[in-house]
Motif scaffolding. Structure first.
Motif, PDB file in Angstrom:
ATOM      1  N   GLU A  32    -122.394 -41.379  18.883  1.00 39.23           N
ATOM      2  CA  GLU A  32    -122.066 -40.276  19.786  1.00 39.23           C
ATOM      3  C   GLU A  32    -120.979 -40.602  20.808  1.00 39.23           C
ATOM      4  OE1 GLU A  32    -122.774 -37.389  19.151  1.00 39.23           O
ATOM      5  OE2 GLU A  32    -124.375 -37.659  17.706  1.00 39.23           O
ATOM      6  N   PRO A  33    -120.838 -41.856  21.276  1.00 42.98           N
ATOM      7  CA  PRO A  33    -119.709 -42.129  22.181  1.00 42.98           C
ATOM      8  C   PRO A  33    -118.358 -41.784  21.572  1.00 42.98           C
ATOM      9  CG  PRO A  33    -121.271 -43.937  22.235  1.00 42.98           C
ATOM     10  CD  PRO A  33    -121.720 -43.026  21.137  1.00 42.98           C
ATOM     11  N   GLY A  34    -118.257 -41.922  20.238  1.00 40.44           N
ATOM     12  CA  GLY A  34    -117.019 -41.526  19.581  1.00 40.44           C
ATOM     13  C   GLY A  34    -116.768 -40.037  19.697  1.00 40.44           C
ATOM     14  N   LYS A  35    -117.840 -39.243  19.612  1.00 43.20           N
ATOM     15  CA  LYS A  35    -117.695 -37.790  19.778  1.00 43.20           C
ATOM     16  C   LYS A  35    -117.324 -37.453  21.216  1.00 43.20           C
ATOM     17  CE  LYS A  35    -117.861 -33.670  18.013  1.00 43.20           C
ATOM     18  NZ  LYS A  35    -119.070 -32.993  17.579  1.00 43.20           N
ATOM     19  N   THR A  36    -117.944 -38.160  22.170  1.00 45.35           N
ATOM     20  CA  THR A  36    -117.597 -37.953  23.583  1.00 45.35           C
ATOM     21  C   THR A  36    -116.108 -38.231  23.792  1.00 45.35           C
ATOM     22  OG1 THR A  36    -119.824 -38.605  24.250  1.00 45.35           O
ATOM     23  CG2 THR A  36    -118.133 -38.626  25.950  1.00 45.35           C
ATOM     24  N   ARG A  37    -115.641 -39.301  23.185  1.00 40.59           N
ATOM     25  CA  ARG A  37    -114.229 -39.669  23.313  1.00 40.59           C
ATOM     26  C   ARG A  37    -113.321 -38.550  22.812  1.00 40.59           C
ATOM     27  NH1 ARG A  37    -110.410 -41.600  19.935  1.00 40.59           N
ATOM     28  NH2 ARG A  37    -108.825 -43.009  20.810  1.00 40.59           N
ATOM     29  N   MET A  38    -113.684 -37.935  21.681  1.00 39.92           N
ATOM     30  CA  MET A  38    -112.838 -36.882  21.108  1.00 39.92           C
ATOM     31  C   MET A  38    -112.840 -35.613  21.963  1.00 39.92           C
ATOM     32  SD  MET A  38    -113.343 -37.134  16.986  1.00 39.92           S
ATOM     33  CE  MET A  38    -115.110 -36.886  17.006  1.00 39.92           C
ATOM     34  N   MET A  39    -113.968 -35.333  22.641  1.00 39.65           N
ATOM     35  CA  MET A  39    -114.137 -34.052  23.336  1.00 39.65           C
ATOM     36  C   MET A  39    -113.740 -34.088  24.803  1.00 39.65           C
ATOM     37  SD  MET A  39    -115.368 -32.054  20.963  1.00 39.65           S
ATOM     38  CE  MET A  39    -115.957 -30.668  21.932  1.00 39.65           C
ATOM     39  N   VAL A  40    -113.319 -35.227  25.300  1.00 42.19           N
ATOM     40  CA  VAL A  40    -113.255 -35.426  26.735  1.00 42.19           C
ATOM     41  C   VAL A  40    -112.133 -34.641  27.429  1.00 42.19           C
ATOM     42  CG1 VAL A  40    -111.722 -37.434  26.877  1.00 42.19           C
ATOM     43  CG2 VAL A  40    -113.712 -37.275  28.417  1.00 42.19           C
ATOM     44  N   PRO A  69    -125.247 -33.403  21.458  1.00 43.94           N
ATOM     45  CA  PRO A  69    -125.019 -34.823  21.743  1.00 43.94           C
ATOM     46  C   PRO A  69    -123.539 -35.178  21.750  1.00 43.94           C
ATOM     47  CG  PRO A  69    -125.712 -34.544  19.467  1.00 43.94           C
ATOM     48  CD  PRO A  69    -125.865 -33.215  20.126  1.00 43.94           C
ATOM     49  N   GLY A  70    -123.160 -36.036  22.680  1.00 44.26           N
ATOM     50  CA  GLY A  70    -121.781 -36.477  22.793  1.00 44.26           C
ATOM     51  C   GLY A  70    -120.889 -35.480  23.498  1.00 44.26           C
ATOM     52  N   ARG A  71    -121.130 -34.191  23.260  1.00 41.98           N
ATOM     53  CA  ARG A  71    -120.275 -33.168  23.875  1.00 41.98           C
ATOM     54  C   ARG A  71    -120.711 -32.849  25.316  1.00 41.98           C
ATOM     55  NH1 ARG A  71    -122.871 -32.110  18.967  1.00 41.98           N
ATOM     56  NH2 ARG A  71    -122.799 -29.825  18.985  1.00 41.98           N
ATOM     57  N   SER A  72    -122.033 -32.812  25.561  1.00 41.72           N
ATOM     58  CA  SER A  72    -122.481 -32.532  26.930  1.00 41.72           C
ATOM     59  C   SER A  72    -122.080 -33.664  27.864  1.00 41.72           C
ATOM     60  CB  SER A  72    -123.996 -32.309  26.967  1.00 41.72           C
ATOM     61  OG  SER A  72    -124.698 -33.427  26.473  1.00 41.72           O
ATOM     62  N   GLU A  73    -122.082 -34.901  27.346  1.00 40.70           N
ATOM     63  CA  GLU A  73    -121.645 -36.022  28.180  1.00 40.70           C
ATOM     64  C   GLU A  73    -120.166 -35.898  28.530  1.00 40.70           C
ATOM     65  OE1 GLU A  73    -125.143 -37.451  25.717  1.00 40.70           O
ATOM     66  OE2 GLU A  73    -123.392 -36.164  25.430  1.00 40.70           O
ATOM     67  N   ALA A  74    -119.361 -35.489  27.546  1.00 42.06           N
ATOM     68  CA  ALA A  74    -117.938 -35.292  27.808  1.00 42.06           C
ATOM     69  C   ALA A  74    -117.722 -34.218  28.865  1.00 42.06           C
ATOM     70  CB  ALA A  74    -117.217 -34.922  26.515  1.00 42.06           C
ATOM     71  N   ALA A  75    -118.507 -33.140  28.773  1.00 45.72           N
ATOM     72  CA  ALA A  75    -118.381 -32.048  29.735  1.00 45.72           C
ATOM     73  C   ALA A  75    -118.753 -32.506  31.139  1.00 45.72           C
ATOM     74  CB  ALA A  75    -119.257 -30.872  29.314  1.00 45.72           C
ATOM     75  N   VAL A  76    -119.819 -33.277  31.248  1.00 46.25           N
ATOM     76  CA  VAL A  76    -120.228 -33.774  32.565  1.00 46.25           C
ATOM     77  C   VAL A  76    -119.139 -34.645  33.176  1.00 46.25           C
ATOM     78  CG1 VAL A  76    -121.851 -35.286  33.768  1.00 46.25           C
ATOM     79  CG2 VAL A  76    -122.707 -33.589  32.157  1.00 46.25           C
ATOM     80  N   MET A  77    -118.606 -35.566  32.387  1.00 40.77           N
ATOM     81  CA  MET A  77    -117.560 -36.456  32.897  1.00 40.77           C
ATOM     82  C   MET A  77    -116.372 -35.668  33.433  1.00 40.77           C
ATOM     83  SD  MET A  77    -117.598 -39.283  29.829  1.00 40.77           S
ATOM     84  CE  MET A  77    -116.182 -40.177  30.441  1.00 40.77           C
ATOM     85  N   LEU A  78    -115.901 -34.728  32.628  1.00 39.45           N
ATOM     86  CA  LEU A  78    -114.671 -34.014  32.989  1.00 39.45           C
ATOM     87  C   LEU A  78    -114.907 -33.002  34.103  1.00 39.45           C
ATOM     88  CD1 LEU A  78    -111.715 -33.427  32.483  1.00 39.45           C
ATOM     89  CD2 LEU A  78    -112.379 -31.911  30.607  1.00 39.45           C
ATOM     90  N   GLU A  79    -115.964 -32.196  33.974  1.00 41.79           N
ATOM     91  CA  GLU A  79    -116.180 -31.124  34.947  1.00 41.79           C
ATOM     92  C   GLU A  79    -116.599 -31.662  36.321  1.00 41.79           C
ATOM     93  OE1 GLU A  79    -115.706 -27.503  34.294  1.00 41.79           O
ATOM     94  OE2 GLU A  79    -114.461 -28.758  33.013  1.00 41.79           O
ATOM     95  N   ARG A  80    -117.329 -32.773  36.352  1.00 42.98           N
ATOM     96  CA  ARG A  80    -117.653 -33.382  37.641  1.00 42.98           C
ATOM     97  C   ARG A  80    -116.395 -33.936  38.299  1.00 42.98           C
ATOM     98  NH1 ARG A  80    -119.132 -32.735  41.199  1.00 42.98           N
ATOM     99  NH2 ARG A  80    -119.355 -34.819  42.056  1.00 42.98           N
ATOM    100  N   THR A  81    -115.565 -34.621  37.508  1.00 45.70           N
ATOM    101  CA  THR A  81    -114.363 -35.231  38.078  1.00 45.70           C
ATOM    102  C   THR A  81    -113.377 -34.168  38.547  1.00 45.70           C
ATOM    103  OG1 THR A  81    -114.694 -37.047  36.509  1.00 45.70           O
ATOM    104  CG2 THR A  81    -112.638 -37.024  37.699  1.00 45.70           C
ATOM    105  N   LEU A  82    -113.330 -33.043  37.854  1.00 49.19           N
ATOM    106  CA  LEU A  82    -112.477 -31.938  38.317  1.00 49.19           C
ATOM    107  C   LEU A  82    -112.938 -31.425  39.676  1.00 49.19           C
ATOM    108  CD1 LEU A  82    -111.622 -29.671  35.252  1.00 49.19           C
ATOM    109  CD2 LEU A  82    -110.015 -30.725  36.844  1.00 49.19           C
ATOM    110  N   ASP A  83    -114.249 -31.334  39.883  1.00 49.42           N
ATOM    111  CA  ASP A  83    -114.748 -30.903  41.191  1.00 49.42           C
ATOM    112  C   ASP A  83    -114.393 -31.907  42.281  1.00 49.42           C
ATOM    113  OD1 ASP A  83    -115.827 -28.482  40.369  1.00 49.42           O
ATOM    114  OD2 ASP A  83    -117.760 -28.839  41.346  1.00 49.42           O
ATOM    115  N   VAL A  84    -114.455 -33.196  41.950  1.00 49.81           N
ATOM    116  CA  VAL A  84    -114.065 -34.231  42.918  1.00 49.81           C
ATOM    117  C   VAL A  84    -112.582 -34.086  43.260  1.00 49.81           C
ATOM    118  CG1 VAL A  84    -113.789 -36.717  43.273  1.00 49.81           C
ATOM    119  CG2 VAL A  84    -115.869 -35.834  42.206  1.00 49.81           C
ATOM    120  N   LEU A  85    -111.759 -33.849  42.238  1.00 55.23           N
ATOM    121  CA  LEU A  85    -110.330 -33.645  42.468  1.00 55.23           C
ATOM    122  C   LEU A  85    -110.086 -32.406  43.312  1.00 55.23           C
ATOM    123  CD1 LEU A  85    -107.356 -34.373  41.851  1.00 55.23           C
ATOM    124  CD2 LEU A  85    -107.544 -32.988  39.772  1.00 55.23           C
ATOM    125  N   ALA A  86    -110.771 -31.313  43.008  1.00 53.80           N
ATOM    126  CA  ALA A  86    -110.607 -30.083  43.785  1.00 53.80           C
ATOM    127  C   ALA A  86    -110.960 -30.300  45.248  1.00 53.80           C
ATOM    128  CB  ALA A  86    -111.476 -28.984  43.187  1.00 53.80           C
TER     129      ALA A  86
END
Length: 464
Positions: A32-40, A69-86
């Protein structure tokens, strides 16, 4: 994760290092980390990405696949970091997403991670979410609450994509007419609560003038039909649905050929009449029921199809979570959740809504309640539902569902998967809402689950 961005919030590049605990006996969870990598990169026009991903062996139980699996983790990483950037740039969370979303004319779009998105309209998704939720009024209410004592209000947003039918893209179906005129549809992909049969019946009725009670769906019976990889990966509607569609098209042709032979007429003059009969054009009295035609036919009237889709489809969703926090205890109460989904052409609205609601409820649970805890020797500490928190219906707000449609060019139904997208969008929307409620108190981040203990400690600046 790191985002490289301009001062006006335009994200230029992304870096991420992903490490997943695969447990002592790695299996599907290790990939699943490979899927996270693709979806990030999500639904954004990010030009460059440098992502590393690995699974490590530990002394914990093995990890398997769980909805999204793998995709929800990618979403958390990106969407949380976008809020930090905002927050760092003093830009509204919705606005920073608007500035980075892919436009509708960008599709098909090749992401820097190698995925090719088929279709989408992410701006329409986000605009509809803002309108249906009353986003700007919610922000006004939040400001008002901060000037008075009482419950803290948090508003969290997310906009995500999923990759559906990405692993196994082949599925089959068979259809026949019995001598009683009933139509039998055989598929290998079995329902697990989704009620696929309703979808299959509607597809049959697109092409044949028969009542629903004349169509009998048999799912998962390997004695009758074994061409299936099973129900998984949000793939059934687009793959099995298309296999049913192609089978019905072939069955319809077989019916017309049999009728042309029976009536000694040109096949172009054979038409279907309401009520499940077939005959010569312009002469309704000269017709046969399907049962009669089957009886007269020398060969069984049946057809099948093994359908292979050329590539994955990419549904998307925008979620907004509204929560209240008791500042004295840290208790979180979700009071509203709005979900706008693009799963291509919506083939069965009731089923699609149910899938979004169920997955969203699971996502809320992940964000606020569920956590499996071990001691340092790998012994589980959450051994029962007395220790492992799962919400009841009383803890989940009504899920407000809305849909837009951007048909997928990957299959003739225009469908994309819908079974997991809610689980991908909801957790991080809720997590963002919790942090949004307490950010003005100096809290920058909380890991899931956002429990009362974590929130109370963060508000009071207590470590460990």
């Amino acid at each position: 994760m790191k985002l490289h961005a301009t001062s006006d919030g335009r994200v230029l590049a992304i870096e991420a290092d992903i490490t997943a605990d695969a447990g002592a006996y790695p299996n599907v969870g290790a990939v699943e980390p490979g899927k996270t990598r693709m979806m990030v990169c999500g639904p954004y026009g990010i030009a460059a990405a440098n992502i590393t991903a690995q699974a490590v062996v530990t002394n914990l139980p093995p990890v398997g696949a769980y909805r999204g699996p793998g995709r929800s983790e990618a979403a958390v990483m990106l969407e949380r970091t976008l809020d930090v950037l905002a927050d760092a740039l003093c830009i509204d969370p919705v606005e920073i997403r608007k500035r980075n979303l892919l436009t509708a004319d960008a599709f098909p779009y090749l992401a820097p991670t190698g995925l090719e998105y088929d279709s989408g309209n992410y701006h329409e998704l986000l605009d509809l979410l803002v309108a249906q939720s009353g986003y700007h009024k919610l922000r006004q209410e939040q400001l008002q609450r901060r000037t008075t004592s009482g419950q803290l209000l948090g508003i969290g947003v997310s906009i995500v994509i999923d990759s559906t039918a990405w692993f196994s893209r082949t599925e089959g179906a068979s259809i026949r007419i019995n001598d009683d005129g009933n139509i039998i549809v055989l598929t290998g992909s079995a329902s697990a609560g989704q009620q696929h049969g309703n979808l299959y019946r509607s597809i049959v009725q697109r092409l044949l003038p028969v009542a629903s009670d004349q169509i009998h769906v048999v799912e998962g019976d390997t004695d009758q039909w074994s061409q299936s990889d099973g129900t998984m990966g949000s793939r059934t509607a687009q793959l099995a649905g298309t296999a049913v569609l192609r089978s019905v098209e072939r069955l319809r042709d077989s019916l017309r050929e049999a009728a042309a032979k029976q009536f000694e007429a040109d096949i172009e003059d054979i038409v279907f009449y309401p009520g499940g009969s077939i005959g010569v054009r312009g002469v309704p009295s000269r017709s046969l029921t399907f049962a009669q035609l089957v009886t007269f036919s020398e060969e069984p009237i049946e057809a099948n199809c093994i359908y292979e889709q050329a590539g994955a489809s990419y549904p998307a969703a925008a979620h907004l979570s509204v929560i209240e926090i008791d500042g004295a205890t840290g208790k979180v109460v979700p009071i509203r959740h709005v979900a706008v989904t693009d799963c291509g052409v919506v083939l069965d609205l009731d089923s699609a809504r149910s899938q979004v609601i169920g997955a969203t409820a699971q996502g809320i649970s992940q964000a606020l309640y569920e956590e499996f805890v071990f001691d340092e020797d790998g012994n589980p500490l959450t051994n029962s539902f007395a220790d492992y928190a799962v919400p009841s219906a009383a803890e989940i707000p009504a899920i407000e569902t809305h849909f837009i449609e951007t048909p997928s060019p990957r299959n003739p139904l225009g469908a994309k998967g819908v079974g997991e997208i809610g689980m991908i969008a909801a957790p991080v929307a809720v997590q963002n809402a919790v942090i949004d409620a307490v950010r003005h108190l100096g809290v920058q981040h909380l890991d899931m689950p956002c429990t009362p203990q974590k929130i109370w400690a963060a508000i009071n600046h207590i470590e460990n």
